[in-house]
Design an enzyme around this catalytic site. Sequence first.
Site, mmCIF file in Angstrom:
data_model
loop_
_atom_site.group_PDB
_atom_site.id
_atom_site.type_symbol
_atom_site.label_atom_id
_atom_site.label_comp_id
_atom_site.label_asym_id
_atom_site.label_seq_id
_atom_site.Cartn_x
_atom_site.Cartn_y
_atom_site.Cartn_z
ATOM 1 N N GLY A 1 0.799 -1.225 0.000
ATOM 2 C CA GLY A 1 0.000 0.000 0.000
ATOM 3 C C GLY A 1 0.828 1.270 0.000
ATOM 4 O O GLY A 1 1.880 1.357 -0.647
ATOM 5 N N ASP B 1 2.564 2.520 2.350
ATOM 6 C CA ASP B 1 3.852 2.269 3.008
ATOM 7 C C ASP B 1 4.894 1.810 1.979
ATOM 8 O O ASP B 1 6.024 2.343 1.939
ATOM 9 C CB ASP B 1 3.628 1.183 4.083
ATOM 10 C CG ASP B 1 4.770 1.028 5.055
ATOM 11 O OD1 ASP B 1 5.666 1.889 5.074
ATOM 12 O OD2 ASP B 1 4.754 0.040 5.820
ATOM 13 N N SER C 1 -5.507 3.137 7.707
ATOM 14 C CA SER C 1 -6.232 1.892 8.071
ATOM 15 C C SER C 1 -7.316 1.464 7.093
ATOM 16 O O SER C 1 -7.938 0.427 7.296
ATOM 17 C CB SER C 1 -6.869 1.987 9.474
ATOM 18 O OG SER C 1 -5.939 1.718 10.483
ATOM 19 N N GLY D 1 -7.109 0.616 3.906
ATOM 20 C CA GLY D 1 -6.708 -0.277 2.815
ATOM 21 C C GLY D 1 -6.612 -1.698 3.350
ATOM 22 O O GLY D 1 -7.610 -2.312 3.716
ATOM 23 N N VAL D 2 -5.392 -2.194 3.436
ATOM 24 C CA VAL D 2 -5.126 -3.550 3.929
ATOM 25 C C VAL D 2 -5.769 -3.788 5.309
ATOM 26 O O VAL D 2 -6.259 -4.883 5.588
ATOM 27 C CB VAL D 2 -3.589 -3.768 4.035
ATOM 28 C CG1 VAL D 2 -3.262 -5.115 4.648
ATOM 29 C CG2 VAL D 2 -2.937 -3.642 2.673
#
Length: 168
Positions: free
Chosen positions: A30, A32, A115, A117-118
Amino acid sequence: MIKVIQDDITTLKVDAIVNAANNGLLGGGGVDGAIHAAAGSQLLKFTKTLGGCETGDAKLSSGFKLPAKYIIHTVGPVWQGGVCTESELLSQCYQRSFELAYSNNIKSIAFPAISTGVYGYPKKAAAVIATNCMRQYESKFDEIIVCCFNEADVELYERLLGNSSQAA
Ligand code: AR6
């Protein structure tokens, strides 16, 4: 001023961008993954020295090769149905990120939708928490940017911030 844009957060020339990281602070997927890829390997070298980060907390690094001067790495909660203090933890992510930014004289800051997304946090509930927190800190910053990755998120945030002509 709180501004909503649709963009890749790694391209923004602001004082700080916020990373939706994990407890290890060693990169991931994502946003990150995109931030680590764009900032270069010096970022991982540095985050290895930080000893991880608790969920709801935030840590600072340089932006390395990014146009942004700093990265604030925060760790959002994994959505577990709303019964595990996820909302408090998500709110803490925004608060701790703002506090860290303020104490480092950061004036412009861009957030992704932490928070959502994944980690699976429902988008609207997360956006309500994010915008409430942004309003609390608005007067302390020149510019707070909500950096959305898709158009639906832009519409959601615009509605919640009252920037849109559509009814909420
Ligand atoms: N710019 C802006 N927003 C982005 C970008 C980008 N380049 N890429 C994705 N998004 P996620 P989380 C949006 O999954 O849910 C990682 O593996 C995306 O559309 O990145 O907090 C970490 O290492 C979504 O709206 O973060 C952790 O293990 C938002 O960013 C875990 O995922 C957040 O999605 C964290 O999960």
